[in-house]
Design a protein around this motif. Structure first.
Motif, mmCIF file in Angstrom:
data_model
loop_
_atom_site.group_PDB
_atom_site.id
_atom_site.type_symbol
_atom_site.label_atom_id
_atom_site.label_comp_id
_atom_site.label_asym_id
_atom_site.label_seq_id
_atom_site.Cartn_x
_atom_site.Cartn_y
_atom_site.Cartn_z
ATOM 1 N N LEU A 105 0.942 -1.247 -0.112
ATOM 2 C CA LEU A 105 -0.203 0.024 0.191
ATOM 3 C C LEU A 105 0.969 1.260 -0.009
ATOM 4 N N SER A 106 1.998 1.085 0.802
ATOM 5 C CA SER A 106 2.717 2.424 1.069
ATOM 6 C C SER A 106 3.699 2.769 -0.295
ATOM 7 N N SER A 107 3.756 1.698 -1.054
ATOM 8 C CA SER A 107 4.539 1.868 -2.288
ATOM 9 C C SER A 107 3.652 2.803 -3.234
ATOM 10 N N GLU A 108 2.575 2.938 -3.138
ATOM 11 C CA GLU A 108 1.518 3.441 -4.126
ATOM 12 C C GLU A 108 1.017 4.847 -3.377
ATOM 13 N N TYR A 109 1.010 4.549 -1.782
ATOM 14 C CA TYR A 109 0.492 5.766 -0.959
ATOM 15 C C TYR A 109 1.369 5.784 0.096
ATOM 16 N N PRO A 110 2.517 6.499 -0.067
ATOM 17 C CA PRO A 110 3.570 6.577 1.076
ATOM 18 C C PRO A 110 3.108 7.008 2.265
ATOM 19 N N ASP A 111 2.030 8.062 2.268
ATOM 20 C CA ASP A 111 1.636 8.526 3.723
ATOM 21 C C ASP A 111 0.937 7.640 4.548
ATOM 22 N N ILE A 112 0.262 6.476 4.034
ATOM 23 C CA ILE A 112 -0.451 5.643 4.705
ATOM 24 C C ILE A 112 0.395 4.995 5.725
ATOM 25 N N ARG A 113 1.720 4.758 5.320
ATOM 26 C CA ARG A 113 2.682 4.016 6.603
ATOM 27 C C ARG A 113 2.710 4.928 7.709
ATOM 28 N N LYS A 114 2.865 6.082 7.576
ATOM 29 C CA LYS A 114 3.057 7.121 8.645
ATOM 30 C C LYS A 114 1.721 7.397 9.449
ATOM 31 N N VAL A 115 0.675 6.919 9.013
ATOM 32 C CA VAL A 115 -0.455 7.002 9.728
ATOM 33 C C VAL A 115 -0.885 5.706 10.523
ATOM 34 N N LEU A 116 -0.328 4.447 9.807
ATOM 35 C CA LEU A 116 -0.594 3.367 10.308
ATOM 36 C C LEU A 116 0.515 2.957 11.593
ATOM 37 N N LEU A 117 1.615 3.487 11.252
ATOM 38 C CA LEU A 117 2.949 2.855 12.017
ATOM 39 C C LEU A 117 3.607 4.205 12.556
ATOM 40 N N ASP A 118 4.229 3.890 13.642
ATOM 41 C CA ASP A 118 5.112 4.920 14.463
ATOM 42 C C ASP A 118 6.341 5.018 13.879
ATOM 43 N N ASP A 119 7.295 5.862 14.605
ATOM 44 C CA ASP A 119 8.684 5.886 13.862
ATOM 45 C C ASP A 119 9.281 4.487 14.008
ATOM 46 N N ASP A 120 9.221 3.837 15.078
ATOM 47 C CA ASP A 120 9.847 2.679 15.393
ATOM 48 C C ASP A 120 9.250 1.304 14.623
ATOM 49 N N GLY A 121 8.034 1.902 13.658
ATOM 50 C CA GLY A 121 7.498 0.592 12.774
ATOM 51 C C GLY A 121 6.437 -0.213 13.417
ATOM 52 N N ASN A 122 6.052 0.242 14.692
ATOM 53 C CA ASN A 122 4.947 -0.555 15.379
ATOM 54 C C ASN A 122 3.713 0.099 15.154
ATOM 55 N N ILE A 123 2.720 -0.515 15.301
ATOM 56 C CA ILE A 123 1.250 -0.122 14.940
ATOM 57 C C ILE A 123 1.076 1.085 16.118
#
Ligand SMILES: [Zn+2]
Length: 506
Positions: free
Chosen positions: A42-60
Motif C-alpha cells: 500500500l505504501s509503495s503506491e500511497y507513501p503517507d499511509i505508512r506514517k498513519v498506521l505505524l510509528d517511527d519505530d515501525g509499530n502499529i
C-alpha cells in the motif's frame, strides 16, 4: 494491486477516515502473505499511509485497529500475522474504529445488567395522575413498568456536549422522564449548527446552547429538573461536576474531553454512554471500567491532531445524529432500569448510508492505564490532557510557519508570486473553491512535491488549518525544503476576510 476486489488475494478495507491517504479508494485486493507486506505494498503506491498506521519505530499506532477476518492482529502475531487468499483485512482508526470478535478470550457470560439506581431512591417517588398519563407508554411495558419508570424519575444523568448527539439525547431523556438532566456546554448556537442540531431553532442562533437546550427540555417536560453547567469540562472541575450524577453521556466532539470524561468516570465508578459520528457512520458503546472495558482499553491513545478529520471538518448527514443519539438514550434507559442488554464490552458500528449495524466485542485491557491491573492514571489532575492528545506536542516539536487570515489577504492583494495548495477533499472544494489553488490531497503530497516551486512561497489551506499543518510536516519529512506557510484557522477563519477582497471566490 487493483482497485476492485477480485476472488483471489487479500481484500483490504479502508475506513472512511483513512481514505484521504488512498485517493478515496475504499477497498483493494493485494497479493500478500502478511500484514506488514500489505502495508509495504500500500505504501509503495500511497507513501503517507505508512506514517498513519505505524510509528517511527515501525509499530502499529495505538489509535489504529487492524483486523484479519474480524480478529484483531494484536491477538495474533501483530504485523507478522499471516494472510492467505480470501482473507479480509480491515484498517480502522479511532473515529471509525470497532473491535474484532476474538473467540479465544471472549467473556463466557454476558455482563449482567443491574439498575444503577439504588432501591431506596426510587421507592421515595410517587406517581400522580398526570404522571401516570404522561408516562403511560413505559408503564405498559413489562420490562419498565411502575418500578422502572420510578427509577427513571429518580435518576440523574449528565449530558456532556450539546451538539447534534447531545441534543437528541436530551430530547429523549426529557420525554422519558429522567428526573435530573445536567447539560454541559460552553458554546453558542451557530447558523451552521441547525441542519444537524435539530433541538435548536433559527431563533436560538447566537444564544448559549445550554440555555437553548434548557428551554427545549422545559417545553417538552416541565417536570424535569435541568442543571446547567455552562463551562468547559476540565481536570479541575470534572470530578465535582460528575459527582452529582449516576451516568455520564459523552456527546463531545474532541479527544481531550473524551479521555478526561473516561478517566474521571472510571475513577469514580460511573458508566459512560459513548457516541461518535463521522459523515454517515456512527459508533455507540457503554464504557464502564468497573464492569468491563473503558474507552482507553479500546483506544489507548488518540490520533495526532490533524491526522484524521473530525466530524466538524467532514460533515454529517441530518438523520445520522437522530439514529446515534436515540441509541445512546436507549443505553441510558437500560442502565437505569437494569433491563435489556447493555453495550458494556461491546461497540456498535453503524453505517446509515449502506445500512449496516455491526456489534463487536471490546476487550478489557489488563494493561489499561486507568482501569487495568496497575493503573498509572489515578487522578485526572495529574494528567495534562491537551498534551496527551498531542495539542501541545505538535506545536513544540514540529513548528510550522503560519500566516493569519489578514496577512494572507495582504499577500494576495500584493500580487507577489504565491502558490496556494488546497489539501481538502473534493466534496469540500465544491462548496468553497479558491480560484488559483492547486488541489493535492494529503496522501499524494510526498510524491507530487515536484509540482511545487521551491523558489516561491507556498501557502497550504484546509477547512480548519489542522490538516494543512499536518500536510506541511508530511512534506518536510519527505525532504521538501521550499518556504511553506500554514493558513491559520483555515478557510473557516479566512472566508469573511478574504472574500470581500477576492471576487473570484465561487
Ligand atoms: Zn480501560
Amino acid at each position: 494491486m487493483t482497485d476492485i476486489a477480485e476472488n483471489t488475494g487479500v481484500t483490504v478495507l479502508i475506513a472512511a477516515t483513512l481514505r484521504t491517504f488512498t485517493d478515496r479508494i475504499p477497498e483493494f485486493t493485494v497479493e500478500a502473505g502478511s500484514v506488514s507486506e500489505v502495508i509495504d505494498i500500500l505504501s509503495s503506491e500511497y507513501p503517507d499511509i505508512r506514517k498513519v498506521l505505524l510509528d517511527d519505530d515501525g509499530n502499529i499506532r495505538d489509535f489504529i485497529n487492524i483486523y484479519i477476518n474480524d480478529r484483531s492482529i494484536r491477538e495474533l502475531k501483530g504485523l507478522r500475522s499471516a494472510l492467505k487468499s480470501g482473507d479480509t483485512l480491515l484498517l480502522l482508526p479511532a473515529m471509525a474504529g470497532g473491535s474484532g470478535e476474538n473467540p479465544k478470550i471472549r467473556p463466557k457470560e454476558r455482563i449482567r445488567n443491574e439498575s444503577i439506581i439504588p432501591d431506596a431512591r426510587y421507592k421515595e417517588i410517587k406517581l400522580d395522575d398526570k404522571q401516570i398519563s404522561r408516562y403511560n407508554n413505559h408503564l405498559q411495558l413489562k420490562d419498565i413498568s411502575v418500578k422502572g419508570q420510578k427509577r427513571i424519575m429518580a435518576s440523574k444523568v449528565l449530558i456532556a456536549g450539546l451538539g447534534a448527539l447531545g441534543g437528541v439525547v436530551a430530547q429523549n431523556l426529557a420525554a422519558a422522564g429522567v428526573g435530573t438532566i445536567g447539560i454541559a456546554d460552553f458554546d453558542k448556537v451557530d447558523l451552521n449548527n441547525l441542519q444537524t442540531q435539530i433541538i435548536h431553532s433559527t431563533r436560538d442562533v447566537g444564544r448559549p446552547k445550554a440555555a437553548s437546550v434548557k428551554d427545549a427540555i422545559k417545553r417538552m417536560n416541565p417536570l424535569i429538573n435541568t442543571v446547567v453547567h455552562q463551562e468547559r469540562l476540565s481536570a479541575d472541575n470534572i470530578s465535582e461536576i460528575i459527582s452529582g450524577y449516576d451516568i455520564v453521556v459523552d456527546a463531545t466532539d474532541n479527544y481531550v474531553s473524551r479521555y478526561l470524561i473516561n478517566d474521571a468516570c472510571v475513577l469514580s465508578g460511573k458508566p459512560v454512554v459513548y457516541g461518535a459520528m463521522y459523515q454517515f457512520e456512527g459508533l455507540v458503546s457503554v464504557f464502564d471500567g468497573v464492569k468491563g472495558p473503558c474507552f482507553r482499553c479500546q483506544f489507548p491513545s488518540p490520533p495526532p491532531e490533524g491526522l484524521v478529520p473530525t466530524c466538524s471538518s467532514s460533515g454529517t448527514e441530518t438523520p445520522l445524529p437522530g439514529t446515534v443519539g436515540s441509541l445512546m438514550a436507549n443505553e441510558v434507559i437500560k442502565l437505569i432500569t437494569g433491563k435489556g442488554e447493555v453495550l458494556v464490552g461491546k461497540i456498535l458500528a453503524i453505517d446509515i448510508w449502506n445500512l449496516s449495524f455491526r456489534k463487536s466485542d471490546v476487550i478489557k485491557d489488563a494493561g489499561c492505564a486507568v482501569c487495568g491491573k496497575r493503573p498509572t492514571v489515578t487522578s485526572v489532575e495529574e494528567i495534562d490532557y491537551e498534551d496527551f492528545c498531542g495539542l501541545k506536542r505538535l506545536d513544540e516539536e514540529e513548528p510550522v510557519e503560519s500566516l493569519d487570515p489578514q496577512e494572507f489577504a495582504r499577500r494576495l492583494a500584493g500580487g507577489a508570486p504565491l502558490t496556494i495548495i488546497d489539501v481538502r477533499e473534493p466534496h469540500e472544494r465544491s462548496i468553497l473553491r479558491f480560484p488559483d489553488a492547486i488541489y493535492i490531497p494529503i496522501g499524494q503530497l510526498a510524491r507530487r512535491q515536484n509540482e511545487l516551486d521551491p523558489e516561491v512561497d507556498t501557502v497550504f489551506i484546509c477547512k480548519e488549518g489542522k490538516r494543512s499543518a499536518f500536510a506541511i510536516r508530511t512534506l518536510r519529512e519527505a525532504g521538501y525544503t521550499g518556504p511553506c506557510y500554514n493558513l491559520k484557522g483555515g478557510l473557516d477563519a479566512s472566508a469573511e476576510i478574504v472574500l470581500p477582497n477576492e471576487g473570484a471566490w465561487l
